[in-house]
Design a protein around this motif. Structure first.
Motif: not given
Ligand SMILES: C[S@@+](CC[C@H](N)C(=O)[O-])C[C@H]1O[C@@H](n2cnc3c(N)ncnc32)[C@H](O)[C@@H]1O
Length: 233
Positions: A51-52, A78-80, A82, A100-102, A106, A128, A130, A147, A150
């Protein structure tokens, strides 16, 4: 009207060697901290490490933030950390990124990386759903860049909250809009179908002009049109 079969795709298949050359010659090779984000994400969350964002996409994010002189940014997903790092690195010292992330788990990794990079004070993590976070933002146009990266079924909702909050000329970037090519499958899976619906939604939106780039998994760039300006196409 040009027939589809007269348009030759110019895209290359990126072999690992060619990808390495691209990153090197484009000065897009992850620096030690970004490389550590990739490595630690792979070690801690192997099933989701894909996912990064790709290094070339991360480099493009930093470049676009600088090109626009962006000061106010929102990220969904956000994830981790990057892509947040890449966005925040392009900001001036008094710029800000709300991301924003849930997942508290992570994003704990992300917060460590941001602090070590010295950009932690520019980034505010909002945990929470997004959609709730976006709805709580000021309603008027104040963002220079956003950006979306998610949950795919949420994309149209995020778009609808973000477009009115973009300043004229601001950019909305949307990731995974080719979804490994599955967007044109006869029977796409749930996520690819959601992306296809999103793409059609964005394409119809008269408030923006668009380009779609075949970088990484597909990236859509939408520019909020200043009032009175028409799309070029
Ligand atoms: C594809 S990853 C993001 C990767 C990040 N942009 C990076 O470069 O590492 C998707 C993220 O969206 C988050 N996510 C999923 N559903 C969500 C929601 N309803 N609200 C906020 N974040 C959410 C997940 O927890 C996950 O960390």
């Amino acid at each position: 009207m040009l027939r589809n079969d007269t348009l030759t795709p110019r895209n290359l298949t990126l072999t690992p060697e060619l990808h390495g050359y691209l990153l090197d010659q484009g000065r897009m090779t992850p620096d030690p901290l970004l490389a550590e984000v990739i490595e630690r994400t792979g070690a801690a969350i192997p099933d989701q490490a894909h996912m990064v964002v790709a290094p070339e996409e991360g480099a493009l994010l930093t470049f676009l933030v600088r090109l626009l002189g962006a000061r106010r940014i929102v990220e969904v997903g956000t994830f981790t950390g990057y892509s947040s790092l890449c966005l925040a690195r392009g900001l001036p010292a008094d710029g800000s990124l709300i991301t924003c992330d849930v997942s508290a788990e992570w994003t704990a990794l992300a917060q460590d990386f941001w602090a070590r990079d010295g950009v932690g004070d520019r980034i505010e993590l909002r945990l929470g759903p997004a959609l709730d976070t976006l709805r709580a933002l000021p309603a008027e146009p104040h963002l220079d860049l956003a950006f979306i990266d998610a949950d795919k079924p949420g994309y149209i909702g995020y778009w609808e909250e973000l477009v009115p909050r973009l300043r004229p000329g601001a950019l909305l970037l949307v990731d995974n809009t080719l979804f490994s090519g599955e967007v044109i499958a006869e029977q796409p899976g749930e996520k690819a179908a959601a992306i296809r619906e999103f793409n059609a939604h964005a394409r119809r939106d008269p408030r923006v002009e668009l380009v779609m780039l075949p970088i990484a998994d597909g990236l859509t760039l939408a520019r909020r049109l200043p009032s009175g300006e028409s799309p070029v196409r």
